[in-house]
Every structure is written in structure tokens, then in C-alpha cells.
Write an enzyme that holds these catalytic residues in place. Structure first.
Site, mmCIF file in Angstrom:
data_model
loop_
_atom_site.group_PDB
_atom_site.id
_atom_site.type_symbol
_atom_site.label_atom_id
_atom_site.label_comp_id
_atom_site.label_asym_id
_atom_site.label_seq_id
_atom_site.Cartn_x
_atom_site.Cartn_y
_atom_site.Cartn_z
ATOM 1 N N ASN A 130 -9.820 9.444 7.806
ATOM 2 C CA ASN A 130 -10.169 10.423 6.778
ATOM 3 C C ASN A 130 -10.501 11.732 7.483
ATOM 4 O OD1 ASN A 130 -10.094 9.226 4.050
ATOM 5 N ND2 ASN A 130 -11.493 7.752 4.957
ATOM 6 N N ARG A 165 -11.827 14.677 7.174
ATOM 7 C CA ARG A 165 -12.698 15.537 6.369
ATOM 8 C C ARG A 165 -14.109 14.987 6.463
ATOM 9 N NH1 ARG A 165 -13.531 11.836 2.458
ATOM 10 N NH2 ARG A 165 -11.788 10.551 1.794
ATOM 11 N N LYS A 171 0.828 -1.216 0.000
ATOM 12 C CA LYS A 171 0.000 0.000 0.000
ATOM 13 C C LYS A 171 0.856 1.258 0.000
ATOM 14 C CE LYS A 171 -3.578 -0.012 2.790
ATOM 15 N NZ LYS A 171 -4.411 -0.169 4.017
ATOM 16 N N GLU A 223 -11.470 4.661 10.114
ATOM 17 C CA GLU A 223 -11.876 3.469 9.385
ATOM 18 C C GLU A 223 -11.166 2.225 9.918
ATOM 19 O OE1 GLU A 223 -11.930 3.890 5.183
ATOM 20 O OE2 GLU A 223 -12.995 5.794 5.258
ATOM 21 N N PHE A 278 -3.186 -9.108 4.547
ATOM 22 C CA PHE A 278 -4.464 -8.946 3.869
ATOM 23 C C PHE A 278 -5.518 -9.767 4.597
ATOM 24 C CE2 PHE A 278 -7.504 -10.618 0.675
ATOM 25 C CZ PHE A 278 -8.150 -9.421 0.395
ATOM 26 N N GLY A 281 -7.328 3.229 -3.885
ATOM 27 C CA GLY A 281 -6.828 2.017 -4.510
ATOM 28 C C GLY A 281 -5.568 2.203 -5.335
#
Length: 456
Positions: free
Chosen positions: A293, A295, A160, A277, A204, A167
Site C-alpha cells: 500500500n 500511501r 483476485k 502487507e 488460499f 475485496g
């Protein structure tokens, strides 16, 4: 709000979120100035704003992503604050700093919070310091380091990008033979997309639910959560269906999740609206931190629908230094809400963008259904920006009622022009997997071909 008369907000965004911010400011008695590209100068948000300023040509890099043009326009129209919405410059530290240097209130987090949370590796460290579980993994500076780390944590792994999202710079790798090539490609994509090629490797989670917690903090040390949303229906890491609350959680798992989110927010004294998240590992019954996030989120209406709280209003007020108007016990969840994202994408061609002129647009007004959109008939849907056309949000006293209302809204919607994902949305709400909420984050990618073959 007594102090509103000297407040003027520059809206640095477009589409439905620009319209949503303008409406929130209108209700607060705050003047608005909208910055637009040349393409958007006649858009619905431009018609609704108190004043409109053209930032530059249609391409976002010359308008919505131009920090200098945005701040210059805000200053020269006499604005006292700037709201970046989501996407574009909303998480750009340079914009938040430019606002601070020019005595503009940035309606979002402090620059140092954007900096630490914008780097997924430093955000992981904040989570760990707050006692929030993170997935096994870490930073890598070479393909060999990635191999060594993957051997320790076990395959499959995700490579990542440390910065950015959506993505890009993210690769799923199932074995050592493919890892080095995937690591190099992810680093190259990250450098091209975000200007930084730093990537990391983490375990994962194959059978995961994507669940996030809405948080709100003020400048006086107060923090609350506004419960959780589930966003597991995704295609290539792009969310398509979001709902609140998550009915797949036990109360103990839900309470643990909310506690983790508040711990992280308090760890850095977060000040604004934000979303933390997580991935929920269904097989291990375990949480792991994903990202923050900093925002307003696209899916904020589902939280508004079940709490009755105007999140944009609260975000604006805390940015102006006001203490939270809510205590944790004031946040009560009523019923269930589900949001679908209607996009100008061709579901028969792997959701490829499909710009064009909207020759027919007739949404049906229905009880319990909210529509957030900037569309109108003969609107020319552009190729320059995100494919989002509208957000359809249904509330019901329970999840089944919300789904029934969504189904009715989708079948009564009349739309012609660009190819859209409407047929896919119609199939989604009738899918047995969605009805049972046995969805995981990889489900839609596997199910899309079959869904598009089924009758709607």
C-alpha cells in the site's frame, strides 16, 4: 524546519485523515488548502484548513476523484505540494503524473512506483526479485487457464483482481465446479470497479494472520522499517481492529518479516511512507507477500503510538527532499497500541451502511486513549463516502492494559443517530479469541452472528 516558509500543501481528501494532515502541516508551519465536495464545505477539516476550495458536487466522482479539478485547484491556490491521504486518488498514477507535470510535489511515491505496485501481478514480481516469498499462483487470461493453475496449486484458491482492493474482484473458490463462474464474475467486477478486468489465481491460506510492516524511504537511498502491525480482525477484507506490535510472533519470525519488507523497499528504491502487507500461514509457519500500500494507512496511529514518531510529518518531509531524520536504531517500540474503527454501519444487518444525523456525540477523554475523528454533534453523516466515523486508539505498557483502556473508552462513548458498529466493537474487545490473539483473517466473518447475540 527552516525551509517551511515557502511551502503550501493542498489536502486532497476529507474526514479524519484530512484533519490529521492539516494538523501535521500546522505543526510544521506549512500553510494548507483543503479541497472539498459541496457536501463537506462546512466540515470540521474545512473549518481548520487555512483555505478551502469546493471541487465539485457531493458525489466523489465529481469532486474527490476528479484529477483535473484537484490539480487545477492546487495550482490556482498557489500550492507547492499535494497530499492525497488514503483512499480516493492516493494511489492514482494519473494524479502523481499530473502533479509532476505542474511542478507540484506529490506527497507519496514516485509515479513509476505507484504503477508497478498498483498492479498486484507486477508487485508479486518485485517481491520475488527481492527474495520475498509469494503464494503459489499467477496470471490467468481465461477460465480454463484458471482451472489449470488451480489444479497445480490445489484448492481452495482465491481469484483476485490485479488492480484495486477492498475485496472487490476477489472470490474464494473451494472446487473446480465453481471456478470458471467465479473467475468470470471477478473479472467483471474488476473491470467495473477498476477499469481493468485482469485477475489472477493464488493459493488460499485458510489459517492466516494479516501482518504488515510500516516502511519509510527518502530520496537519498535510505530506508527504515517502523515495525509491524497485525490486522487480522477483518470482515469481508475490511479491517476493524489493528494493533502494534504483533505479540503472536517469535523474534526470529519478526526479524525475518522486517527483513523481507526492507528488501522489497530497497529493490525499487521506494521513496515515501508505505506499508508492505503479508499473510502469515500459521500452520506452515511461513510468510507470503500480499501487496504494497503506497500511501499512509488508516491504521498508522498504532505505529505512532508505540514508536512516538509522527508518520505524516516524516512523509511530508521526505517528499520535500529531506533525508530521513531517523536511523533504524532510533526506532524503538514501547508498549502496545490497538485501534478500533467506529463506523456508521449496522452490525445486525451484515454491516450495511447507515447514514444519518449525529444527534449525540460525547467521547470520554481518557488517559492513554487517542481519538482521530472529524465528527461533532448534529453532523450529518453522508451516504456518499466511506462509513468511517472515528478511530479509537488505546496505548498501554502491555496488550492487556491497552484492551482495558479500549473497553472503558467504548463504554463511556455516548453516540446517537446513525446505527453504528459500537456494540460489535464492545463485544470484540471482550472476545476470548481477541484476548488470546488467536484471531485469523476469516474469524470475524464466521463469528459475527454469535458475537451480535452476546451481551456487551
Amino acid at each position: 524546519m527552516g525551509a517551511a516558509k515557502h511551502r503550501k500543501v493542498f489536502v486532497a481528501n476529507r474526514g479524519e485523515i484530512a484533519l490529521r494532515i492539516i494538523e501535521a502541516c500546522d505543526r510544521l508551519g506549512i500553510e494548507t488548502v483543503l479541497g472539498v465536495s459541496a457536501f463537506d464545505k462546512d466540515s470540521l477539516p474545512a473549518q481548520r484548513a487555512g483555505q478551502t476550495v469546493v471541487l465539485g458536487p457531493s458525489h466523489a466522482s465529481n469532486s474527490y476523484l476528479n484529477v483535473g479539478a484537484v490539480t487545477h485547484a492546487a495550482i490556482h491556490t498557489g500550492c507547492t505540494a499535494l497530499h492525497p491521504g488514503y483512499g480516493f486518488l492516493s494511489e492514482r498514477v494519473s494524479l502523481a503524473r499530473a502533479c509532476a507535470e505542474n511542478n507540484l510535489i506529490f506527497i507519496g511515491p514516485r509515479p513509476e512506483h505507484l504503477e508497478v505496485l498498483g498492479d498486484k501481478l507486477s508487485a508479486r514480481r518485485v517481491a520475488e526479485a527481492a527474495g520475498v516469498p509469494v503464494s503459489p499462483g499467477g496470471a490467468t487470461t481465461s477460465g480454463q487457464e484458471a482451472l489449470d493453475l488451480a489444479d497445480q496449486i490445489g484448492y481452495p484458491v482465491l481469484v483476485k483482481a490485479a488492480f484495486g482492493g477492498g475485496g472487490r474482484g476477489m472470490k474464494l473458490v473451494h472446487n473446480a465446479d465453481d471456478l470458471v463462474a467465479a473467475w468470470e464474475l471477478a473479472a467483471s467486477e474488476a473491470q467495473a470497479a477498476f477499469g481493468d478486468g485482469t485477475v489472477f489465481v493464488e493459493r488460499f491460506i485458510a489459517n492466516a494472520k494479516h501482518i504488515e510492516v510500516q516502511i519509510l524511504g527518502d530520496q537519498h537511498g535510505n530506508h527504515i522499517h517502523l515495525a509491524e502491525r497485525e490486522c487480522s480482525v477483518q470482515y469481508r477484507y475490511q479491517k476493524m481492529l489493528e494493533e502494534a506490535p504483533c505479540n503472536a510472533l517469535s523474534e526470529s519470525a519478526r526479524n525475518k518479516l522486517h527483513g523481507y519488507a526492507l528488501s522489497l523497499a530497497r529493490q525499487i528504491n521506494y521513496q515515501s511512507l508505505g506499508t508492505i502487507e503479508f499473510l502469515y500461514d500459521v500452520q506452515r509457519d511461513a510468510w507470503c507477500f500480499l501487496e504494497v500500500n503506497p500511501r499512509v494507512q488508516v491504521e498508522h496511529p498504532v505505529t505512532e503510538s508505540v514508536t512516538g514518531i509522527d508518520l505524516i510529518r516524516e512523509q511530508i518531509l521526505v517528499a520535500f527532499g529531506e533525508p530521513l531524520s531517523l536511523r533504524q536504531q532510533d526506532v524503538q517500540i514501547s508498549g502496545h497500541a490497538i485501534e478500533l474503527r467506529l463506523t456508521a454501519q449496522d452490525a445486525h444487518r451484515a454491516l450495511m451502511p447507515s447514514p444519518g444525523t449525529l444527534t449525540r456525540w460525547r467521547p470520554a477523554p481518557l488517559g492513554g486513549v487517542r481519538l482521530d475523528t472529524h465528527l461533532y454533534e448534529n453532523y450529518r453523516f453522508p451516504p456518499h463516502y466511506d462509513a468511517l466515523m472515528a478511530k479509537i486508539i488505546a496505548w498501554g505498557p502491555d496488550r492487556n492494559t491497552a484492551l482495558e483502556r479500549l473497553t472503558l473508552a467504548l463504554h463511556r462513548l455516548e453516540i446517537e443517530g446513525p446505527r453504528t458498529n459500537l456494540a460489535l466493537l464492545q463485544r470484540l474487545v471482550n472476545s476470548q479469541t481477541v484476548l488470546e490473539n488467536s484471531v485469523t483473517t476469516r474469524w470475524l466473518e464466521d463469528a459475527l452472528p454469535q458475537l451480535m447475540e452476546e451481551p456487551s
